[in-house]
Structures are given as structure tokens and as C-alpha cells.
Write a protein that holds these residues in place. Structure first.
Motif, PDB file in Angstrom:
ATOM      1  N   ALA A  62      37.740 -38.310 -17.371  1.00 33.71           N
ATOM      2  CA  ALA A  62      38.365 -37.569 -18.417  1.00 33.71           C
ATOM      3  C   ALA A  62      37.406 -36.209 -18.770  1.00 33.71           C
ATOM      4  N   ARG A  63      38.081 -35.290 -18.805  1.00 33.67           N
ATOM      5  CA  ARG A  63      37.663 -33.923 -19.161  1.00 33.67           C
ATOM      6  C   ARG A  63      38.896 -33.146 -20.114  1.00 33.67           C
ATOM      7  N   ARG A  64      38.389 -32.147 -20.611  1.00 29.90           N
ATOM      8  CA  ARG A  64      39.470 -31.215 -21.535  1.00 29.90           C
ATOM      9  C   ARG A  64      40.509 -30.854 -20.775  1.00 29.90           C
ATOM     10  N   THR A  65      40.402 -30.492 -19.512  1.00 30.38           N
ATOM     11  CA  THR A  65      41.211 -29.830 -18.446  1.00 30.38           C
ATOM     12  C   THR A  65      41.215 -30.503 -17.264  1.00 30.38           C
ATOM     13  N   VAL A  66      42.133 -30.455 -16.469  1.00 30.29           N
ATOM     14  CA  VAL A  66      42.407 -30.975 -15.313  1.00 30.29           C
ATOM     15  C   VAL A  66      41.371 -30.508 -14.327  1.00 30.29           C
ATOM     16  N   HIS A  67      40.719 -31.041 -13.372  1.00 24.91           N
ATOM     17  CA  HIS A  67      40.079 -30.597 -12.158  1.00 24.91           C
ATOM     18  C   HIS A  67      39.905 -31.506 -11.104  1.00 24.91           C
ATOM     19  N   GLU A  68      39.816 -31.067  -9.926  1.00 27.15           N
ATOM     20  CA  GLU A  68      39.668 -31.968  -8.808  1.00 27.15           C
ATOM     21  C   GLU A  68      38.048 -32.311  -8.385  1.00 27.15           C
ATOM     22  N   ASP A  69      37.305 -31.508  -9.050  1.00 25.07           N
ATOM     23  CA  ASP A  69      35.910 -31.828  -8.757  1.00 25.07           C
ATOM     24  C   ASP A  69      35.021 -32.916  -9.645  1.00 25.07           C
ATOM     25  N   ARG A  70      34.674 -33.696  -9.313  1.00 26.63           N
ATOM     26  CA  ARG A  70      34.129 -35.096  -9.607  1.00 26.63           C
ATOM     27  C   ARG A  70      33.089 -34.917 -10.835  1.00 26.63           C
ATOM     28  N   TYR A  71      32.160 -33.818 -10.070  1.00 26.74           N
ATOM     29  CA  TYR A  71      31.201 -33.178 -11.029  1.00 26.74           C
ATOM     30  C   TYR A  71      31.850 -32.645 -12.239  1.00 26.74           C
ATOM     31  N   GLU A  72      32.781 -32.109 -12.601  1.00 25.24           N
ATOM     32  CA  GLU A  72      33.279 -31.602 -13.835  1.00 25.24           C
ATOM     33  C   GLU A  72      33.709 -32.605 -14.867  1.00 25.24           C
ATOM     34  N   TYR A  73      33.896 -33.741 -14.625  1.00 23.55           N
ATOM     35  CA  TYR A  73      34.166 -34.852 -15.688  1.00 23.55           C
ATOM     36  C   TYR A  73      33.220 -35.258 -16.328  1.00 23.55           C
ATOM     37  N   ASP A  74      33.354 -35.375 -17.650  1.00 19.28           N
ATOM     38  CA  ASP A  74      32.384 -35.742 -18.584  1.00 19.28           C
ATOM     39  C   ASP A  74      32.532 -37.260 -18.754  1.00 19.28           C
ATOM     40  N   TYR A  75      33.365 -38.039 -18.790  1.00 19.19           N
ATOM     41  CA  TYR A  75      33.616 -39.200 -19.142  1.00 19.19           C
ATOM     42  C   TYR A  75      34.147 -40.384 -17.728  1.00 19.19           C
ATOM     43  N   TRP A  76      33.650 -41.314 -17.574  1.00 15.71           N
ATOM     44  CA  TRP A  76      33.897 -42.186 -16.545  1.00 15.71           C
ATOM     45  C   TRP A  76      33.994 -43.748 -16.877  1.00 15.71           C
ATOM     46  N   GLY A  77      35.082 -44.576 -16.318  1.00 14.73           N
ATOM     47  CA  GLY A  77      35.189 -45.808 -16.471  1.00 14.73           C
ATOM     48  C   GLY A  77      34.365 -46.358 -15.458  1.00 14.73           C
ATOM     49  N   GLN A  78      34.181 -47.778 -15.411  1.00 13.57           N
ATOM     50  CA  GLN A  78      33.347 -48.695 -14.826  1.00 13.57           C
ATOM     51  C   GLN A  78      33.902 -48.721 -13.531  1.00 13.57           C
ATOM     52  N   GLY A  79      35.052 -48.731 -13.281  1.00 13.34           N
ATOM     53  CA  GLY A  79      35.652 -48.722 -12.015  1.00 13.34           C
ATOM     54  C   GLY A  79      36.454 -50.146 -11.825  1.00 13.34           C
ATOM     55  N   THR A  80      37.410 -50.057 -10.798  1.00 16.04           N
ATOM     56  CA  THR A  80      38.098 -51.367 -10.530  1.00 16.04           C
ATOM     57  C   THR A  80      38.614 -51.351  -9.206  1.00 16.04           C
ATOM     58  N   GLN A  81      37.997 -52.534  -8.587  1.00 18.53           N
ATOM     59  CA  GLN A  81      37.824 -52.883  -6.997  1.00 18.53           C
ATOM     60  C   GLN A  81      39.423 -53.191  -6.478  1.00 18.53           C
ATOM     61  N   VAL A  82      39.754 -52.086  -5.486  1.00 19.95           N
ATOM     62  CA  VAL A  82      41.423 -52.430  -4.853  1.00 19.95           C
ATOM     63  C   VAL A  82      40.708 -52.663  -3.479  1.00 19.95           C
ATOM     64  N   THR A  83      41.424 -53.785  -2.936  1.00 18.96           N
ATOM     65  CA  THR A  83      41.075 -54.203  -1.575  1.00 18.96           C
ATOM     66  C   THR A  83      42.325 -54.425  -0.972  1.00 18.96           C
ATOM     67  N   VAL A  84      42.511 -53.732   0.164  1.00 15.32           N
ATOM     68  CA  VAL A  84      44.030 -53.905   1.029  1.00 15.32           C
ATOM     69  C   VAL A  84      43.685 -54.651   2.347  1.00 15.32           C
ATOM     70  N   SER A  85      44.371 -55.643   2.439  1.00 16.23           N
ATOM     71  CA  SER A  85      44.043 -56.456   3.642  1.00 16.23           C
ATOM     72  C   SER A  85      44.917 -56.131   4.825  1.00 16.23           C
ATOM     73  N   SER A  86      44.598 -56.056   6.153  1.00 19.81           N
ATOM     74  CA  SER A  86      45.565 -55.759   7.010  1.00 19.81           C
ATOM     75  C   SER A  86      46.452 -56.824   7.704  1.00 19.81           C
TER      76      SER A  86
END
Length: 122
Positions: free
Chosen positions: A98-122
Motif C-alpha cells: 500500500a501507498r498513497r498513489t499507485v506505482h509499479e516500483d516496489r521500493y515506493e511502497y510503504d506498507y507490506w503484507g507477509q505474503g501468501t504462497q501460490v504454487t501451480v503444479s504442471s
């Protein structure tokens, strides 16, 4: 402390779908732009999609357009990432940010979640 909590990850077969959710509880951040990033093992974290606070504008990585869709429900303080036609190369940890305005650069974001794993099997 600002918290972004992702959910919805898991194991899915190639061609399947998943919907990720990112919930926030802090009022200020609820009105921020949100984004999804992902990080595969041994690779840098990359931009997936972003959405303005109102939801009026969305941006998706060119390589994912047509398969991934970002949306938000401000009444539920939740942002979603709908992922269709999943491929093994989509396997990664997916992060909400999350940040105040949209951006594509990860270094511009102020807040982050812990992440969730996605695994796609072939």
C-alpha cells in the motif's frame, strides 16, 4: 501498526484459478492505493497489478494482462487478485502493498503484507 493480511494462496493445477485477498484494518491505509507483487525463488520481487483508492483505475503487468485482475471492495477494506489460467511460472509468494498513489516500483511502497504462497503444479 499497519497490517496488510493476505489470504487465498495454495496449491493449484495448471489452468486453474485462485483469488487472493488482502485485508487492512487501519483506516488511513484503507484509503491508499494497493498493489500486488510476487517473488519467485531466486528472483526479484516483481510488479503484478495495482489499483487506485477508488478502484477507478487499475494497472496490470503486460505479461499478465488477460489472466490476472485486481479489484477492491472498500466497504470490506479488501483488495483482491483474481488469477485465471494459472501456469507453473506463476508460482511465487504474492505480496500485498500500500501507498498513497499507485506505482509499479516496489521500493515506493510503504506498507507490506507477509505474503501468501501460490504454487501451480504442471
Amino acid at each position: 501498526q499497519v497490517q496488510l493480511v493476505e489470504s487465498g494462496g495454495g496449491l493449484v493445477q495448471a489452468g486453474g484459478s485462485l483469488r487472493l485477498s488482502c485485508a487492512t484494518s487501519e483506516r488511513t491505509v484503507n484509503s491508499y492505493a494497493k498493489a500486488w507483487f510476487r517473488q519467485a525463488p531466486g528472483k526479484e520481487r516483481e510488479f503484478v497489478a495495482s489499483i487506485t483508492w477508488s478502484g477507478a483505475s487499475t494497472y496490470t503487468a503486460d505479461s499478465l494482462k488477460g489472466r490476472f485482475t485486481i479489484s477492491r471492495d472498500n466497504a470490506k477494506n479488501t483488495v483482491y487478485l483474481q488469477m485465471n489460467s494459472l501456469k507453473p511460472e506463476d508460482t511465487a509468494v504474492y505480496y500485498c502493498a500500500a501507498r498513497r498513489t499507485v506505482h509499479e516500483d516496489r521500493y515506493e511502497y510503504d506498507y507490506w503484507g507477509q505474503g501468501t504462497q501460490v504454487t501451480v503444479s504442471s
